[in-house]
Write a protein that holds these residues in place. Sequence first.
Motif, PDB file in Angstrom:
ATOM      1  N   LEU A 165       0.808  -1.219   0.000  1.00  0.00           N
ATOM      2  CA  LEU A 165       0.000   0.000   0.000  1.00  0.00           C
ATOM      3  C   LEU A 165       0.845   1.274   0.000  1.00  0.00           C
ATOM      4  CD1 LEU A 165      -2.758  -1.114   2.544  1.00  0.00           C
ATOM      5  CD2 LEU A 165      -2.986  -0.896   0.058  1.00  0.00           C
ATOM      6  N   GLY A 166       2.159   1.100   0.055  1.00  0.00           N
ATOM      7  CA  GLY A 166       3.045   2.264   0.031  1.00  0.00           C
ATOM      8  C   GLY A 166       3.145   2.993   1.359  1.00  0.00           C
ATOM      9  N   TYR A 167       2.886   2.275   2.467  1.00  0.00           N
ATOM     10  CA  TYR A 167       2.974   2.877   3.796  1.00  0.00           C
ATOM     11  C   TYR A 167       4.348   2.638   4.422  1.00  0.00           C
ATOM     12  CZ  TYR A 167      -2.204   2.825   3.889  1.00  0.00           C
ATOM     13  OH  TYR A 167      -3.530   3.001   3.626  1.00  0.00           O
ATOM     14  N   LYS A 168       4.754   3.545   5.271  1.00  0.00           N
ATOM     15  CA  LYS A 168       5.847   3.298   6.201  1.00  0.00           C
ATOM     16  C   LYS A 168       5.212   2.800   7.502  1.00  0.00           C
ATOM     17  CE  LYS A 168       9.129   6.796   4.537  1.00  0.00           C
ATOM     18  NZ  LYS A 168       8.341   7.355   3.420  1.00  0.00           N
ATOM     19  N   THR A 169       5.769   1.747   8.076  1.00  0.00           N
ATOM     20  CA  THR A 169       5.266   1.213   9.343  1.00  0.00           C
ATOM     21  C   THR A 169       5.973   1.935  10.482  1.00  0.00           C
ATOM     22  OG1 THR A 169       4.989  -0.955   8.291  1.00  0.00           O
ATOM     23  CG2 THR A 169       4.882  -0.876  10.696  1.00  0.00           C
ATOM     24  N   ILE A 170       5.209   2.655  11.291  1.00  0.00           N
ATOM     25  CA  ILE A 170       5.788   3.513  12.322  1.00  0.00           C
ATOM     26  C   ILE A 170       5.563   2.940  13.716  1.00  0.00           C
ATOM     27  CG2 ILE A 170       5.825   5.838  13.304  1.00  0.00           C
ATOM     28  CD1 ILE A 170       6.815   5.642  10.374  1.00  0.00           C
ATOM     29  N   MET A 171       6.647   2.853  14.472  1.00  0.00           N
ATOM     30  CA  MET A 171       6.581   2.412  15.869  1.00  0.00           C
ATOM     31  C   MET A 171       6.952   3.598  16.774  1.00  0.00           C
ATOM     32  SD  MET A 171       5.539  -0.708  15.618  1.00  0.00           S
ATOM     33  CE  MET A 171       5.984  -1.581  17.113  1.00  0.00           C
ATOM     34  N   TRP A 172       7.725   3.393  17.802  1.00  0.00           N
ATOM     35  CA  TRP A 172       8.108   4.485  18.701  1.00  0.00           C
ATOM     36  C   TRP A 172       9.439   4.162  19.367  1.00  0.00           C
ATOM     37  CZ3 TRP A 172       3.932   1.211  19.659  1.00  0.00           C
ATOM     38  CH2 TRP A 172       4.128   0.256  20.659  1.00  0.00           C
ATOM     39  N   SER A 173      10.113   5.195  19.836  1.00  0.00           N
ATOM     40  CA  SER A 173      11.344   5.010  20.618  1.00  0.00           C
ATOM     41  C   SER A 173      11.094   5.270  22.095  1.00  0.00           C
ATOM     42  CB  SER A 173      12.457   5.928  20.100  1.00  0.00           C
ATOM     43  OG  SER A 173      12.049   7.288  20.131  1.00  0.00           O
ATOM     44  N   LYS A 174      10.033   6.043  22.398  1.00  0.00           N
ATOM     45  CA  LYS A 174       9.638   6.284  23.795  1.00  0.00           C
ATOM     46  C   LYS A 174       8.122   6.127  23.909  1.00  0.00           C
ATOM     47  CE  LYS A 174      13.425   9.206  25.403  1.00  0.00           C
ATOM     48  NZ  LYS A 174      13.990   8.089  26.189  1.00  0.00           N
ATOM     49  N   ASP A 175       7.705   5.274  24.830  1.00  0.00           N
ATOM     50  CA  ASP A 175       6.287   5.012  25.046  1.00  0.00           C
ATOM     51  C   ASP A 175       5.888   5.522  26.429  1.00  0.00           C
ATOM     52  OD1 ASP A 175       3.720   4.071  25.135  1.00  0.00           O
ATOM     53  OD2 ASP A 175       4.232   1.956  24.841  1.00  0.00           O
ATOM     54  N   THR A 176       4.935   6.442  26.475  1.00  0.00           N
ATOM     55  CA  THR A 176       4.502   6.978  27.777  1.00  0.00           C
ATOM     56  C   THR A 176       3.618   5.981  28.539  1.00  0.00           C
ATOM     57  OG1 THR A 176       2.554   8.012  26.770  1.00  0.00           O
ATOM     58  CG2 THR A 176       4.567   9.354  26.923  1.00  0.00           C
ATOM     59  N   ILE A 177       3.093   5.001  27.861  1.00  0.00           N
ATOM     60  CA  ILE A 177       2.187   3.985  28.433  1.00  0.00           C
ATOM     61  C   ILE A 177       1.059   4.663  29.206  1.00  0.00           C
ATOM     62  CG2 ILE A 177       2.114   1.684  29.488  1.00  0.00           C
ATOM     63  CD1 ILE A 177       5.124   1.647  29.561  1.00  0.00           C
ATOM     64  N   ASP A 178       0.607   5.789  28.672  1.00  0.00           N
ATOM     65  CA  ASP A 178      -0.426   6.575  29.355  1.00  0.00           C
ATOM     66  C   ASP A 178      -1.805   5.928  29.298  1.00  0.00           C
ATOM     67  OD1 ASP A 178      -0.600   6.925  26.633  1.00  0.00           O
ATOM     68  OD2 ASP A 178      -0.797   9.098  26.693  1.00  0.00           O
ATOM     69  N   GLU A 199      13.662  11.185  18.199  1.00  0.00           N
ATOM     70  CA  GLU A 199      12.737  10.349  18.967  1.00  0.00           C
ATOM     71  C   GLU A 199      11.330  10.355  18.370  1.00  0.00           C
ATOM     72  OE1 GLU A 199      13.788   8.571  21.465  1.00  0.00           O
ATOM     73  OE2 GLU A 199      15.211   9.673  22.718  1.00  0.00           O
ATOM     74  N   PHE A 200      10.643   9.217  18.493  1.00  0.00           N
ATOM     75  CA  PHE A 200       9.204   9.117  18.270  1.00  0.00           C
ATOM     76  C   PHE A 200       8.581   8.868  19.646  1.00  0.00           C
ATOM     77  CE2 PHE A 200       9.474   7.216  13.677  1.00  0.00           C
ATOM     78  CZ  PHE A 200       9.953   8.431  13.207  1.00  0.00           C
ATOM     79  N   ILE A 201       7.836   9.848  20.162  1.00  0.00           N
ATOM     80  CA  ILE A 201       7.248   9.742  21.493  1.00  0.00           C
ATOM     81  C   ILE A 201       5.765   9.441  21.360  1.00  0.00           C
ATOM     82  CG2 ILE A 201       6.770  10.923  23.673  1.00  0.00           C
ATOM     83  CD1 ILE A 201       9.563  12.245  21.570  1.00  0.00           C
ATOM     84  N   LEU A 202       5.333   8.316  21.906  1.00  0.00           N
ATOM     85  CA  LEU A 202       3.952   7.866  21.764  1.00  0.00           C
ATOM     86  C   LEU A 202       3.080   8.307  22.937  1.00  0.00           C
ATOM     87  CD1 LEU A 202       1.731   6.199  20.388  1.00  0.00           C
ATOM     88  CD2 LEU A 202       2.655   4.175  21.567  1.00  0.00           C
ATOM     89  N   ILE A 203       1.960   8.964  22.604  1.00  0.00           N
ATOM     90  CA  ILE A 203       0.961   9.321  23.609  1.00  0.00           C
ATOM     91  C   ILE A 203      -0.416   8.889  23.103  1.00  0.00           C
ATOM     92  CG2 ILE A 203       2.306  11.318  24.415  1.00  0.00           C
ATOM     93  CD1 ILE A 203       0.221  13.101  22.959  1.00  0.00           C
ATOM     94  N   HIS A 204      -1.397   8.985  24.001  1.00  0.00           N
ATOM     95  CA  HIS A 204      -2.797   8.738  23.655  1.00  0.00           C
ATOM     96  C   HIS A 204      -3.631   9.891  24.209  1.00  0.00           C
ATOM     97  CE1 HIS A 204      -0.890   4.762  23.512  1.00  0.00           C
ATOM     98  NE2 HIS A 204      -1.834   4.420  22.647  1.00  0.00           N
TER      99      HIS A 204
END
Length: 236
Positions: A165-178, A199-204
């Motif tokens: 589909l031409g996507y980049k699969t994105i994860m994270w380097s820092k997870d806040t686990i919020d 950094e890729f910082i993941l929040i919700h």
Amino acid sequence: MRFCIINFRKLSIVIFSILLFSVFVSCMGYALLTYVYAIKDYQPIYNGNRSTNKIAITCNVYEGDETIRTILDVCQQKGITITFFVGGVWAKNHSQLLREMAKNHEIGSHGYNHLAHDKISLAENLAEMKKAEEVIEGIIGKEITLFAPPSGAFNDNTLKACEQLGYKTIMWSKDTIDWRDKDERLIFKRATNKVSGGEFILIHPKKWTAKIFIDIVEYYTSINLIPTTVSNCLIQ
């Protein structure tokens, strides 16, 4: 004087066997090499360009209307952009809010139904992603190029679907686990501890995250880090 009598038939069989074995080994080596490079080509991305002072805040969305608005207000106040990964089923029911988000921020896909993508087939991965794409792109009028697997769960089928589909699969380097921990101080610590460029910082969009979000952003800017989108963070 002794003479060496050569059995040409046996010799030809030996030579043919050696050649056949060599071809087999070469083919297996090429197949393995091709497989390794094919897998490598669509590996997930856990961070951006480490040589810059840019970082990406990513927000995975399947809920949180009001907290999303709080996050948007902070972004506007501080003049920053972030990347929202939205679920298709959420997007379908919150089209107006999604349009507001897309005005200044990057929108990626978080699948349609928040499935465990590591437990479904290639066809099922593709169906989920395409369904989300159709809804999200139909609302924002922009192409989706990024996919964040729900719960960070993926398998080879997920990666192959993203490649198709031409996507980049994105994860994270820092997870806040919020999503689990409601402690604002802990969320702040996870988002800022030893943070550096790329950094890729993941929040919700949780209410406790929204409360501390401005402090997180101000900390980044205080140490000369620039919050931006995932795509901007990937630029070399």
